[in-house]
Design an enzyme around this catalytic site. Structure first.
Site, PDB file in Angstrom:
ATOM      1  N   ASP A 155       0.870  -1.182   0.000  1.00 23.78           N
ATOM      2  CA  ASP A 155       0.000   0.000   0.000  1.00 23.78           C
ATOM      3  C   ASP A 155       0.903   1.226   0.000  1.00 23.78           C
ATOM      4  OD1 ASP A 155      -2.234   1.935   0.764  1.00 23.78           O
ATOM      5  OD2 ASP A 155      -3.312   0.040   0.788  1.00 23.78           O
ATOM      6  N   HIS A 192      -3.257   4.107  -3.646  1.00 19.16           N
ATOM      7  CA  HIS A 192      -2.689   3.260  -2.580  1.00 19.16           C
ATOM      8  C   HIS A 192      -1.279   2.788  -2.922  1.00 19.16           C
ATOM      9  CE1 HIS A 192      -6.111   3.094   0.148  1.00 19.16           C
ATOM     10  NE2 HIS A 192      -6.882   3.088  -0.927  1.00 19.16           N
ATOM     11  N   GLU A 220     -10.279   3.980  -4.699  1.00 21.93           N
ATOM     12  CA  GLU A 220      -9.963   5.274  -4.095  1.00 21.93           C
ATOM     13  C   GLU A 220      -8.922   6.095  -4.860  1.00 21.93           C
ATOM     14  OE1 GLU A 220     -11.330   4.717   0.456  1.00 21.93           O
ATOM     15  OE2 GLU A 220      -9.248   4.152   0.128  1.00 21.93           O
TER      16      GLU A 220
END
Ligand SMILES: *[C@@H]1O[C@H](CO)[C@@H](O)[C@H](O)[C@H]1NC(C)=O
Ligand SMILES: *[C@@H]1O[C@H](CO)[C@@H](O)[C@H](O)[C@H]1NC(C)=O
Ligand SMILES: *[C@@H]1O[C@H](CO)[C@@H](O)[C@H](O)[C@H]1NC(C)=O
Ligand SMILES: *[C@@H]1O[C@H](CO)[C@@H](O)[C@H](O)[C@H]1NC(C)=O
Ligand SMILES: *[C@@H]1O[C@H](CO)[C@@H](O)[C@H](O)[C@H]1NC(C)=O
Ligand SMILES: *[C@@H]1O[C@H](CO)[C@@H](O)[C@H](O)[C@H]1NC(C)=O
Length: 588
Positions: A246, A300, A371
């Protein structure tokens, strides 16, 4: 002085069991085991709850988790087995037999554990015959997990026949058998007890039954991952979704890209080497678990990717570690891959090549895809130059993201040498039913939904468009909730009762409980995940029409089982409730 007394006492007590006055009796009316101090002379008494629960329940109750979906029958009589006298007969090709031998070795460890020095009196020798009808040793989404188990008691011996279409079905059958062998101890003997003439046929409702672990927010040791795999195997979960990297860290060592861990690991010991991966893949496979690796992107990402400029490849990411973070990402530290830099696809190709070597024939890979934060890309001069001439609207950025996804997939296929891998992505702006077909062909992509239970419409729309789905109901199966912000903790009943979708649909491949790693590491991840993930395991294997109340006694037993296999699991009720079935049903 005290020491003396203790030594004396421990020598004096040579009982094979702790005699504490309690026994259990089966209440035939409600199927509960009742703890009693003074047994009634009419009813047989049992030395432990586990033994009582083998016999007690409605209708023909096996204390097995998850509950089998096919035929279940047994005599309600106990028979004793000596753990020292269990033998296995393996059938099939040499490779099948070698694999089954490894499976057997791992079960045998636990069959002989828990037993004191006491010997078992009056036992029946147990012969277990294992037969996998197919020689196919690959473990994929399409693996047939059916098994049948027949336990035949005759002539002072027990013969168990476990047959599966694949070794992985057979493995499930051995797990069921292990659950049917419970310690039976009295004052002068220690055996395992099981039931006479058991018959079970069983197969899962859903093919994809997963636990997500996140080793990027906090590192998880190989040993911790293995312990979770043990518990998954005991609960017949079959996929470990490994969110390995991440923006915070990149612990996965890649032979062709050593800079990723150099720049991205928390320290030199918090790295998964190719040898660790090989070991984990094998360890998991013996336990019927395949690893679904996720390398999240284009969002991420960040730490691990900083070396591009120095290596002459330009900026591989933008916004890395940029502040104030709220302007550039959803969770700090920020970072997104740089789709304006063509070298990113070269690097991704190397990354995918390494991964397909480390996770051979896995058939499925997770590209994350959640995201993406448009203000980050919208703030980068490089990216604005790249899209020059187009308006900086959301649509332009979605197209850019779609282009990134398209090129990443091509890099993946080129690295693997075929276009057969199913790619999983999280729901996002790109998977909006109004635009998804423009960007993500349904032949290649599986969509993992992480919306709340109330958003069934999204699932319906994606199913209607023909997409395959994996469901992670955010407000039921996010195990990190309840410890940050205004999120709520979901107890095992909530996890169990999550039916995922209003009805069964063949394009729903299954589901995942997700243990996001911000607030867990080696010190607490086991107890945060377990036994709650086991509640999801029965939902996915059995998909019962009943709710948690009907499963309570078996669930408590399964928690004890996980403990006996070395897991640290969270307590779910006071032990009094475990010992007094049905008395705490509305508790919590
Ligand atoms: C048996 O226990 C050991 C040690 O806890 C564990 O490594 C192994 O995976 C267990 N096997 C089963 C079938 O649970
Ligand atoms: C158990 O095995 C015996 C002897 O092989 C056989 O006669 C009997 O039919 C079997 N019983 C069942 C229920 O399969
Ligand atoms: C790693 O990064 C350095 C710059 O820090 C670069 O010189 C080197 O070529 C990179 N190695 C690889 C294998 O890309
Ligand atoms: C890479 O990023 C740095 C820092 O943001 C910037 O100064 C540089 O111009 C970028 N490189 C290119 C080729 O745009
Ligand atoms: C990108 O930034 C420009 C200038 O700040 C702004 O007008 C535009 O609305 C932004 N685009 C998006 C999709 O946020
Ligand atoms: C990717 O883009 C190419 C060229 O525009 C196109 O032919 C192809 O169909 C796209 N692939 C996917 C998976 O969208």
């Amino acid at each position: 002085m005290n020491g003396h007394i203790i030594v004396f006492i421990s020598v004096a007590f040579t009982y094979c069991t702790t005699i504490n006055g309690w026994a259990w009796q089966c209440n035939a009316e409600n199927g509960y085991c009742t703890r009693i101090l003074s047994p009634s002379v009419d009813e047989p008494e049992h030395p432990s709850l586990a033994v009582c629960k083998l016999l007690c329940g409605q209708p023909s109750y096996l204390n097995v988790w998850p509950y089998p979906t096919g035929k279940i029958a047994s005599e309600k009589n106990l028979v004793m087995v000596d753990p020292q006298h269990i033998t296995f007969e393996l059938d099939g090709s040499t490779t099948t037999k070698n694999f089954l031998q490894e499976v057997v070795d791992y079960f045998q460890e636990n069959l002989s554990r828990d037993n004191s020095n006491c010997i078992c009196q009056d036992y029946y020798p147990l012969v277990v015959s294992l037969d996998a009808l197919s020689d196919d040793l690959s473990l994929t989404l399409d693996t047939d997990e059916f098994y049948s188990l027949k336990l035949n008691t005759s002539d002072k011996r027990i013969r168990v026949e476990i047959v599966g279409n694949t070794i992985f079905g057979v493995r499930h059958g051995i797990e069921t058998l292990l659950q049917l062998l419970v310690p039976y101890q009295n004052a002068d003997s220690a055996c395992l007890a099981t039931l006479k003439n058991v018959q079970v046929t069983d197969k899962p409702v859903y093919r994809h039954r997963a636990l997500l672990l996140d080793s990027a927010r906090n590192f998880l040791s190989v040993n911790t991952i293995k312990k979770n795999i043990n518990a998954m195997a005991a609960s017949k979960l079959n996929v470990l979704h490994w969110h390995v990297t991440d923006s915070q860290s990149f612990p996965l060592e890649l032979p062709s890209l050593p800079n990723m861990t150099k720049c991205g690991a928390y320290d030199k010991d918090r790295i998964y080497s190719p040898k660790d991966i090989e070991e984990l893949v094998t360890y998991a496979k013996i336990r019927g678990v395949r690893i679904l690796l996720e390398i999240d992107g284009p969002s991420h990402v960040g730490n691990g990717w900083q070396w591009g400029n120095e290596a002459g490849l330009g900026n591989l990411t933008v916004c890395t570690n940029q502040q104030p973070w709220r302007s550039f990402c959803i969770q700090p530290p920020c970072g997104q891959l740089n789709p304006a830099n063509p070298n990113i696809y070269k690097v991704l190709g190397q990354l995918y090549g390494d991964i397909s070597n480390m996770f051979p024939n896995i058939g499925m890979f997770h590209m994350g895809g959640d995201e993406v934060f448009i203000p980050c890309w919208n703030s980068s001069k490089e990216i604005l130059d790249y899209i020059k001439g187009k308006p900086t609207t959301e649509e332009t950025f979605l197209d850019l993201w779609g282009e990134f996804q398209n090129k990443s997939l091509r890099a993946y296929d080129a690295a693997v040498g075929n276009d057969k891998t199913s790619i999983v992505v999280w729901t996002s702006h790109l998977t909006d039913p109004n635009v998804i077909q423009k960007y993500l062909p349904k032949e290649r992509y599986i969509i993992q939904t992480w919306v709340p239970d109330t958003n069934q419409d999204l699932i319906t729309s994606l199913l209607n468009l023909g997409y395959k789905i994996i469901i992670s109901t955010k407000d039921k199966w996010y195990l990190d909730h309840g410890f940050w912000g205004s999120t709520l903790y979901y107890n095992w009943r909530t996890v169990y009762n999550n039916k995922m979708y209003s009805q069964y649909h063949k394009s729903i491949l299954g589901g995942e409980v997700c243990m996001w790693g911000e607030l867990v590491d080696d010190s607490n991840v086991e107890s945060r995940v377990w036994p709650r993930a086991a509640a999801a395991a029965e939902r996915l294997w059995t998909n019962p029409s009943t709710t948690a109340g009907a499963a309570e006694g078996r669930f408590f037993s399964h928690r004890e089982r996980l403990i006996s296999r070395g897991l640290k699991t969270e307590a779910v009720v006071p032990q009094w409730c475990v010992q007094n079935e049905g008395e705490c049903s509305s508790y919590l």
